[in-house]
Design a protein around this motif. Structure first.
Motif, short mmCIF file in Angstrom:
data_model
loop_
_atom_site.label_atom_id
_atom_site.label_comp_id
_atom_site.label_asym_id
_atom_site.label_seq_id
_atom_site.Cartn_x
_atom_site.Cartn_y
_atom_site.Cartn_z
N LEU A 277 -77.80 -21.63 -67.16
CA LEU A 277 -77.85 -21.42 -68.61
C LEU A 277 -77.30 -20.06 -69.01
O LEU A 277 -76.81 -19.88 -70.14
N GLN A 278 -77.38 -19.08 -68.15
CA GLN A 278 -76.84 -17.75 -68.47
C GLN A 278 -75.39 -17.59 -68.00
O GLN A 278 -74.83 -16.50 -68.11
N GLY A 279 -74.79 -18.67 -67.51
CA GLY A 279 -73.40 -18.61 -67.11
C GLY A 279 -73.15 -17.76 -65.89
O GLY A 279 -72.07 -17.16 -65.76
N ARG A 280 -74.12 -17.68 -64.98
CA ARG A 280 -73.99 -16.84 -63.79
C ARG A 280 -73.72 -17.72 -62.57
O ARG A 280 -74.15 -18.86 -62.50
N HIS A 281 -73.04 -17.16 -61.61
CA HIS A 281 -72.70 -17.89 -60.40
C HIS A 281 -73.66 -17.57 -59.27
O HIS A 281 -73.46 -18.04 -58.15
N SER A 282 -74.69 -16.80 -59.55
CA SER A 282 -75.70 -16.45 -58.56
C SER A 282 -77.02 -16.25 -59.28
O SER A 282 -77.07 -15.71 -60.39
N THR A 283 -78.09 -16.70 -58.64
CA THR A 283 -79.41 -16.47 -59.23
C THR A 283 -79.72 -14.97 -59.32
O THR A 283 -80.50 -14.54 -60.17
N TYR A 284 -79.09 -14.18 -58.44
CA TYR A 284 -79.34 -12.73 -58.45
C TYR A 284 -78.66 -12.03 -59.62
O TYR A 284 -78.95 -10.86 -59.88
N ASP A 285 -77.76 -12.74 -60.33
CA ASP A 285 -77.07 -12.14 -61.47
C ASP A 285 -77.79 -12.40 -62.79
O ASP A 285 -77.30 -12.01 -63.85
N THR A 286 -78.95 -13.09 -62.73
CA THR A 286 -79.70 -13.38 -63.95
C THR A 286 -80.66 -12.25 -64.28
O THR A 286 -80.87 -11.33 -63.48
N ASP A 287 -81.25 -12.34 -65.47
CA ASP A 287 -82.18 -11.29 -65.88
C ASP A 287 -83.50 -11.35 -65.13
O ASP A 287 -84.36 -10.48 -65.30
N LEU A 288 -83.70 -12.38 -64.27
CA LEU A 288 -84.87 -12.41 -63.41
C LEU A 288 -84.74 -11.42 -62.25
O LEU A 288 -85.74 -11.05 -61.63
N PHE A 289 -83.50 -11.01 -61.97
CA PHE A 289 -83.25 -10.09 -60.86
C PHE A 289 -82.52 -8.81 -61.26
O PHE A 289 -82.67 -7.79 -60.58
N HIS A 297 -80.73 0.41 -57.27
CA HIS A 297 -79.57 1.32 -57.31
C HIS A 297 -80.01 2.72 -57.74
O HIS A 297 -79.61 3.73 -57.14
N GLU A 298 -80.85 2.79 -58.77
CA GLU A 298 -81.33 4.09 -59.26
C GLU A 298 -82.18 4.79 -58.21
O GLU A 298 -82.16 6.02 -58.10
N GLY A 299 -82.92 4.00 -57.43
CA GLY A 299 -83.86 4.60 -56.48
C GLY A 299 -83.24 5.04 -55.17
O GLY A 299 -83.82 5.87 -54.47
N CYS A 300 -82.08 4.48 -54.82
CA CYS A 300 -81.53 4.81 -53.51
C CYS A 300 -80.17 5.48 -53.57
O CYS A 300 -79.72 6.07 -52.58
N GLY A 301 -79.48 5.37 -54.70
CA GLY A 301 -78.19 6.03 -54.82
C GLY A 301 -77.06 5.34 -54.08
O GLY A 301 -75.97 5.90 -53.95
N ALA A 302 -77.29 4.11 -53.59
CA ALA A 302 -76.22 3.37 -52.93
C ALA A 302 -75.21 2.90 -53.97
O ALA A 302 -75.50 2.91 -55.18
N PRO A 303 -74.03 2.47 -53.54
CA PRO A 303 -73.06 1.91 -54.51
C PRO A 303 -73.69 0.76 -55.28
O PRO A 303 -74.57 0.07 -54.77
N PRO A 304 -73.28 0.53 -56.51
CA PRO A 304 -73.90 -0.53 -57.32
C PRO A 304 -73.71 -1.91 -56.71
O PRO A 304 -72.78 -2.14 -55.92
N TYR A 305 -74.57 -2.82 -57.09
CA TYR A 305 -74.54 -4.18 -56.58
C TYR A 305 -73.32 -4.91 -57.13
O TYR A 305 -73.08 -4.93 -58.34
N LEU A 306 -72.55 -5.56 -56.23
CA LEU A 306 -71.33 -6.26 -56.63
C LEU A 306 -71.38 -7.76 -56.32
O LEU A 306 -70.41 -8.47 -56.62
N GLY A 307 -72.44 -8.24 -55.72
CA GLY A 307 -72.57 -9.68 -55.48
C GLY A 307 -71.71 -10.23 -54.37
O GLY A 307 -71.39 -11.42 -54.36
N ARG A 308 -71.33 -9.41 -53.40
CA ARG A 308 -70.46 -9.87 -52.32
C ARG A 308 -71.29 -10.53 -51.22
O ARG A 308 -72.45 -10.20 -51.02
#
Length: 985
Positions: A277-289, A297-308
């Motif tokens: 319904l949110q037009g996402r190709h992964s459940t991790y890209d929804t507002d539930l995640f 990302h804010e807590g560890c300073g790693a590169p941002p999540y890219l869904g790879r």
């Protein structure tokens, strides 16, 4: 189920079976109408649709801790809480018995057991260990296939606005081997709803026949799939909704029989629906995640999540994001429901989940310690409105997660030190010892996952002894199998067919109200009257209904009424006997009673013939029943005393009782201190000494919902429900304006209880252990057993005082000091194993530890003094030189080693070997090699050269060693020692 396929139906079926669960990017929007913008709105829309449009009752999610279902580690499907309805065992007086059409959003965990997604989480874009299952149910034929399919189609296309041309369906195509025809009814329903025939696919039992387990209700299912491609090339299908039509029962022999009543059980994963319904190709890209991924990302300073995923995910950064986000949701939900990381069962699985999250967080994302605990408020923000228990327990969840994370990091550091120490002892080509790796593992002392141990070794270029490790794993499995509780004796039961037959015949549930028909006499004794009843049905051990049973036959007995308490609510079943009317001298022993769907089945061994229609008289074992009553009332008092001592938020986690003892599990933030244990006992004792009346009354369940302080447990209660109140009349306790339930023990309970508390006599907590972090198990006894436990504790305390006095008086003799040390050791062992007050045990254990330390210090001082005397004697006998070989009279190897050490301190260039004959015929040996001797001259080899000819053994290092043996010719042993040393020197 998912697919990537052509228009050819046969090839499409193959692709549906064999494709990944969430294909790559599609080329069209996933929905043409504006969907609910947030995951919470999608959930609310589902529930509102079934409640408002179709008259469903909304029920809360069950806890992820299975209720009374040992076959499950976690609740893993929405139907779990409704199993009693499917099996026909639901209490006819309970609220659940009235369910006809219901809907909910159920918290589910799939990690461990039959359904286990743990190792897949992070590797792809869709797997989760925790997810929410949206479901609607129809029980007892309230509605079936046509209505279920129509409602699902209406919700997806009209409410959520999913284009009809994006939806495909599958149905059960039959199973000739099982004699099952294709479910053409479901196929025709979909066609009538407008689904084109080329988007209606048939599959076999593996895909479209659902079973609850190896036995039990089952049936064909039809699934709705969503096409991610949307006509742009080959279809890419993902399963959206599964509709199960329970119409069969899998019997123990594997055959299928029609169910007496048909049910509808549907399930749709919220996360996947929201992604569509949110037009996402992964459940991790929804507002539930996404809020969680942002917080990581804010807590560890790693590169941002890219869904790879896969090879594109260099360094596994995005995999780590998904693992941490998924696992902190699982941890939060489980801990809120009372499952904490632990050492066995579901707690062990949760421990592995936490440590897996810590590994990815620390090793891949390079996050600082404490990241996981900091994510708990984000989980609560996302899920807390739907599941309020997360909000109530937020602080406790964060604390437990942070504490276990810190413990794991400490174990990791200790593990690295152990590996480093071990590597120093290994040669360049040696394999790393399997037993050391095992000690580091989850099965050993430190709880490190074995793959992590292998990774740590690989980083140092060391290979693990895999064959040895495999052998240890096999031995552990064999040990667990040996130690496992033996399979319980197959008990008689009423299955779904037997229960349906009774209901079809109009047989009313067993009237078991006579179990409460006892009275307290002026003498203080309880009177349990017999119960007159009629035999309604007999069952063989195999479950077949029969009209008569013969002598020596074990059978199940169903009566119109009974005074036997059937096992439930943590209280053991009654036992006793029955007699036939007019034949009082023939006793039919009743071993136990169990309740199935409101029918109480008595397990009887028939000494003579018994048949349907016989009039019988039942007698409970009065001593057994009274013991259960004492323990059950004591359990309520214990629960109340714990809340008084630890605070009103203290929650019961389970209990079980029989006449011998009671077991009580309680949620605690830390282990109870001895003082808290003593206070709890004292609070119970006070209530017992006051001999308070115990009030019991059945009231409408609705009256109990808003009473401050009322104790209930995670169970389904009948309506009306029985309330047990100590010292306060039930009406007063249930008054919403009263605070009585906060100051007294008031619980919902179907058990049998004393009528006054005085008969408890006494209560002693005799055992305590941590089941998991946050859950403490207490064992307690009452009455005479409690008094005996107190006497044992007092006797052991007196022994401790006597031992302390002996040590305080001092001693100049080593033998006496050693005897005292052994006495303290024996006393410690006695305290560890005694049935005594736990608070007193804990105090004595701590004091005995100090006393043992003092005794050992005394021994060391006396040994040093004795060693100094012996060493001086030897120095006077031997001139200064490179070697001393001699005998000396000492009482222990410890003293002998000290004599050798002191000789070497006084004569630094001298190598020393001493033998000490013992009264029992053995020879003690100790030696030390002086610094600067040749490298081939080692103490261990020297001791071995002397002890081996004496039939003994030796151990030690290059510098110091010791050993034992037995020699008839002591002079020969001394000569051998001298000759070996001179040769080396």
């Amino acid at each position: 189920m998912a697919a990537s396929a052509t228009g050819v139906a046969g090839w499409l079926r193959w692709a549906v079976r064999n494709s990944p669960s969430w294909p790559g990017c599609c080329r069209r929007p996933l929905s043409t109408q504006p969907p609910p913008t947030r995951g919470s709105a999608v959930r609310d829309a589902f529930l509102s649709f079934f409640r408002d449009r179709h008259g469903h009752r909304l029920v809360p999610s069950a806890s992820v801790r299975p209720r009374g279902d040992p076959s499950l580690l976690f609740v893993n499907a929405g139907m779990n809480q409704f199993k009693p309805i499917f099996l026909g065992t639901v209490d006819p007086r309970s609220e659940m018995a009235g369910f006809r059409r219901v809907a909910n959003s159920q918290k589910c965990v799939r990690a461990g057991g039959r359904h286990n997604d743990l190792e897949d989480v992070g590797r792809d874009l869709s797997h989760h260990t925790f997810f929410e299952m949206l479901g609607n149910w129809a029980f007892g034929g309230e509605y079936f296939k046509e209505e279920a399919c129509s409602m699902a189609w209406e919700l997806l296309t009209q409410v959520y606005g999913i284009p009809e041309d994006r939806l495909w369906v599958s149905y059960f195509g039959g199973d000739p081997k099982a004699g099952l025809d294709p479910d053409l009814e479901s196929r025709d329903i979909w066609l009538s709803l407008g689904v084109p025939v080329n988007r209606v696919l048939s599959f076999g039992p593996q895909e479209n026949f659902w079973e609850m387990g190896d036995t039990g209700p089952c049936g064909p299912c039809t699934e709705i799939h969503y096409d991610l491609a949307g006509g742009m090339g080959a279809p890419q299908l993902v399963e959206l909704w599964n509709l199960v039509f329970m119409q069969h029962n899998r019997e123990a022999n594997g055959s299928l029989q029609p169910l007496p009543q048909r049910h509808v059980d549907t399930g749709m994963g919220l996360e996947r629906l929201v992604a569509v319904l949110q037009g996402r190709h992964s459940t991790y890209d929804t507002d539930l995640f996404s809020p969680l991924l942002h917080a990581i990302h804010e807590g560890c300073g790693a590169p941002p999540y890219l869904g790879r995923v896969g090879a594109a995910d260099e360094g596994h950064t995005d995999t780590a994001y998904r693992v941490v986000a998924d696992h902190i949701r699982t941890l939060s939900v489980c801990i809120a429901d009372g499952v904490s990381p632990g050492m066995s069962g579901a707690p062990l699985v949760l421990r592995r989940i936490l440590r897996r999250a810590v590994r990815f967080s620390m090793e891949v994302l390079r996050a600082p310690p404490g990241l996981l605990g900091s994510l708990v408020p984000v989980v609560v923000e996302i899920l807390g409105d739907a599941y309020p228990e997360l909000q109530r327990n937020s602080a406790q969840i964060a604390r437990l997660v942070s504490e276990d994370e810190a413990a794991f990091l400490d174990s990791l550091q200790r593990g690295r030190r152990i590996i480093d120490r071990t590597l120093k002892r290994l040669g360049p080509s040696d394999l790393f010892p399997a037993e050391v790796a095992w000690s580091l593992s989850m099965a050993g002392d430190l709880g490190l996952p074995l793959d992590l141990v292998e990774l740590m070794l690989a980083e140092k270029g060391v290979q693990l002894d895999s064959a040895g490790l495999a052998q240890l794993v096999e031995e552990e499995a064999q040990l667990r199998a040996y130690q496992a509780e033996p399979a319980q004796e197959q008990r008689l039961r009423l299955d779904v067919h037997a229960l349906a037959e009774l209901q079809h015949r109009g047989v009313p549930p067993t009237d078991d109200s006579p179990k409460y028909g006892y009275s307290l006499q002026p003498t203080g004794d309880y009177e349990f009257g017999p119960c007159e009843a009629q035999v309604l049905q007999l069952y063989t051990e195999e479950g077949a209904a029969v009209a008569t049973v013969g002598p020596g036959q074990r059978c199940g007995l169903l009566l119109n009424k009974t005074n036997f308490y059937a096992e439930q609510g943590g209280q053991a079943s009654d036992r006793g006997y029955l007699v036939r009317a007019g034949q009082q001298d023939v006793l039919f022993p009743v071993a136990r009673a169990q309740v199935w769907g409101g029918f109480v089945l008595h397990e009887v061994l028939a000494p003579e013939h018994l048949q349907v229609g016989d009039q019988v008289q039942l007698h409970v074992d009065e001593a057994w029943r009274l013991g259960c009553m004492q323990k059950h009332t004591a359990t309520h008092l214990l629960n109340w005393a714990l809340r008084q001592t630890l605070g009103p938020s203290t929650e019961q986690r389970g209990s079980h009782l029989n006449p011998e003892r009671l077991r009580f599990d309680v949620a605690t933030q830390a282990p109870l201190t001895p003082e808290q244990l003593r206070t709890v006992e004292g609070t119970v004792q006070e209530a017992v000494q006051q001999d308070k009346p115990v009030y019991m009354e059945e009231v409408p369940l609705a009256l109990t919902t808003c009473v401050p302080g009322l104790r209930s447990f995670d169970e389904v209660y009948p309506d009306p429900v029985r309330v047990v109140s100590v010292g306060v009349p039930v009406a007063c306790a249930l008054d919403p304006m009263s605070q009585a339930a906060l100051q007294a023990s008031v619980e919902l309970c179907c058990g049998t209880h004393l009528l006054r508390t005085g008969a408890v006599g006494d209560l002693v907590i005799v055992g305590e252990c941590q089941l998991t972090k946050g859950t403490t198990r207490l064992l307690a006894v009452t009455g005479e057993q409690a008094q005996q436990a107190r006497e044992v504790g007092e006797n052991l305390a007196r022994e401790f005082d006597a031992a302390t006095e002996r040590l305080s008086q001092g001693t100049r003799h080593l033998e006496e000091a050693q005897r005292l040390s052994k006495d303290v050791g024996r006393l410690t062992k006695a305290v560890d194993g005694a049935v005594m007050p736990q608070w007193q045990r804990r105090e004595l254990q701590a004091r005995l530890k100090l006393l043992q330390r003092r005794a050992n210090t005394t021994i060391r001082k006396l040994e040093l003094g004795q060693a100094a005397e012996k060493s001086q004697e030897l120095l006077r006998r031997h001139k200064k030189g490179p070697l001393i070989v001699d005998t000396v009279s000492v009482e222990s190897l410890s003293v002998l080693v000290k004599v050798v050490r002191q000789l070497c301190e006084h004569a630094p260039g001298t190598s020393v070997l001493l033998l000490s004959p013992q009264p029992v015929g053995s020879i003690l040996c100790a030696c030390q090699v002086a610094q600067g001797t040749t490298p081939t001259f080692t103490a261990e080899a020297w001791a071995l050269a002397v002890c081996s000819p004496m039939g003994g053994k030796a151990w030690g290092s290059r510098v110091v060693a010791q050993g034992t043996g037995s020699a008839v010719d002591l002079d020969a042993a001394l000569s051998a020692a001298q000759a070996y040393a001179l040769k080396q020197l």
